[in-house]
Design an enzyme around this catalytic site. Sequence first.
Site, PDB file in Angstrom:
ATOM      1  CG  ASP A  88      -0.116   2.074  -5.804  1.00 34.75           C
ATOM      2  OD1 ASP A  88      -1.269   1.670  -6.051  1.00 34.75           O
ATOM      3  OD2 ASP A  88       0.576   1.652  -4.870  1.00 34.75           O
TER       4      ASP A  88
ATOM      5  N   GLY B 288       0.871  -1.182   0.000  1.00 30.10           N
ATOM      6  CA  GLY B 288       0.000   0.000   0.000  1.00 30.10           C
ATOM      7  C   GLY B 288       0.904   1.226   0.000  1.00 30.10           C
ATOM      8  CB  ALA B 289       0.972   4.205  -2.213  1.00 28.46           C
TER       9      ALA B 289
HETATM   10  O1  MRU Z   1       0.567  -3.978  -4.537  1.00 27.29           O
HETATM   11  P1  MRU Z   1      -0.021  -3.210  -3.394  1.00 27.29           P
HETATM   12  O2  MRU Z   1      -0.863  -4.047  -2.498  1.00 27.29           O
HETATM   13  O3  MRU Z   1       1.030  -2.414  -2.655  1.00 27.29           O
HETATM   14  O4  MRU Z   1      -0.972  -2.159  -4.092  1.00 27.29           O
HETATM   15  C1  MRU Z   1      -1.726  -1.297  -3.298  1.00 27.29           C
HETATM   16  C2  MRU Z   1      -2.670  -0.459  -4.063  1.00 27.29           C
HETATM   17  O5  MRU Z   1      -2.743  -0.497  -5.272  1.00 27.29           O
HETATM   18  C3  MRU Z   1      -3.489   0.513  -3.274  1.00 27.29           C
HETATM   19  O6  MRU Z   1      -4.736   0.699  -3.853  1.00 27.29           O
HETATM   20  C4  MRU Z   1      -2.750   1.854  -3.239  1.00 27.29           C
HETATM   21  O7  MRU Z   1      -1.436   1.680  -2.785  1.00 27.29           O
HETATM   22  C5  MRU Z   1      -3.421   2.843  -2.391  1.00 27.29           C
HETATM   23  S1  MRU Z   1      -3.292   2.421  -0.697  1.00 27.29           S
HETATM   24  C6  MRU Z   1      -3.873   3.644   0.278  1.00 27.29           C
END
Ligand code: MRU
Length: 342
Positions: free
Chosen positions: A233, A46-47
């Site tokens: 992201d 998650g970003a």
């Molecule tokens: O591959 P991930 O699980 O890190 O991807 C996460 C996402 O795509 C989320 O939607 C994004 O980071 C937003 S989190 C607040």
Amino acid sequence: MIETILWTDEGVVMIDQTRLPSVETYVTCRDYKEVADAIRTMIIRGAPAIGVAAAMGMAIGVEKANPADLDSQVETISKELAGTRPTAVNLFWAIDRMNRLYQEIRHLPHAEISARMIEESKLVRVEDIEINRAMGRHGAPLVPDGKTVLTHCNAGALATAGYGTALGVIRAAIESGKNIDVFADETRPFLQGARLTVWELQHDGIPTTLITDNMAGHFMKAGRIGCVVVGADRIAANGDVANKIGTYSVAVLAKENGVPFYVAAPISTLDLTLSSGDLIPIEERGASEVTQVFGVQVAPTGTEVRNPAFDVTPNRYVTAIITEKGVARAPFEESLRTLANS
Ligand code: MRU
């Protein structure tokens, strides 16, 4: 509140997101290499959460570094953390922030540098929670009362230091008295929706229904979905949004069915150096995430696989972008720049 990541005397403690929902366990990273591994293997993901982890990784790296050779070690630590995952810009934002601080204080004794870096990384975490709550306040009025909100992936407490971006907007709407339930896309192949979003919403007692990704259009056409809220992201200057693979399909379906499509993301997710989403680097992950489901092979051995972890939703599908500083609408070049500079 669910604790995603914490600085402790033992090291950087994270909930292990690869093991949820069946096992709730915490991992302690005792040096920056362990933090980098945790990001790479998606123990933390998650970003915004990746951003906090990178800041703490920088801090623990400096704490454990040899004081005689700090400049070159800070460079090595920054490079290793920056090489973990390419798409979420919050990672690079956090590393830059920690490097800017380091440049200001590098003349101080090592113990003092270390203490200041640790404090800064804790601040990144605390600020992230405040930012999510502010985003919630701006986003809550957009969520229609008495309706279902569809979300994709996990943009919740687990994807941030707490409260969440997209799920923060949902939480804030409920806290403001709205009667809302959630449809969560399972989010193949890593199943962040099924494993993480459902787990954390159930934890908070928010009524949640799990659907597979290919069911979203069916429910939108049936008039079942009041709006879509997702995280991001990286957002380019023109409002194109990189988010978890499958987000683009959801956005196109939303437009086709007249369902508002909202993106909730902090200002640190904006990358105004990129004119369009075509320039956003997209992470490609290993084939086994697609050929296997939790270790069980579902495709013939040797199958050719593509596994882009993110896609880019063109700005024309985005109804609004909710940030901690307010809500941006088209034309996004103007509205995002104004918010970023406010
Ligand atoms: O591959 P991930 O699980 O890190 O991807 C996460 C996402 O795509 C989320 O939607 C994004 O980071 C937003 S989190 C607040």
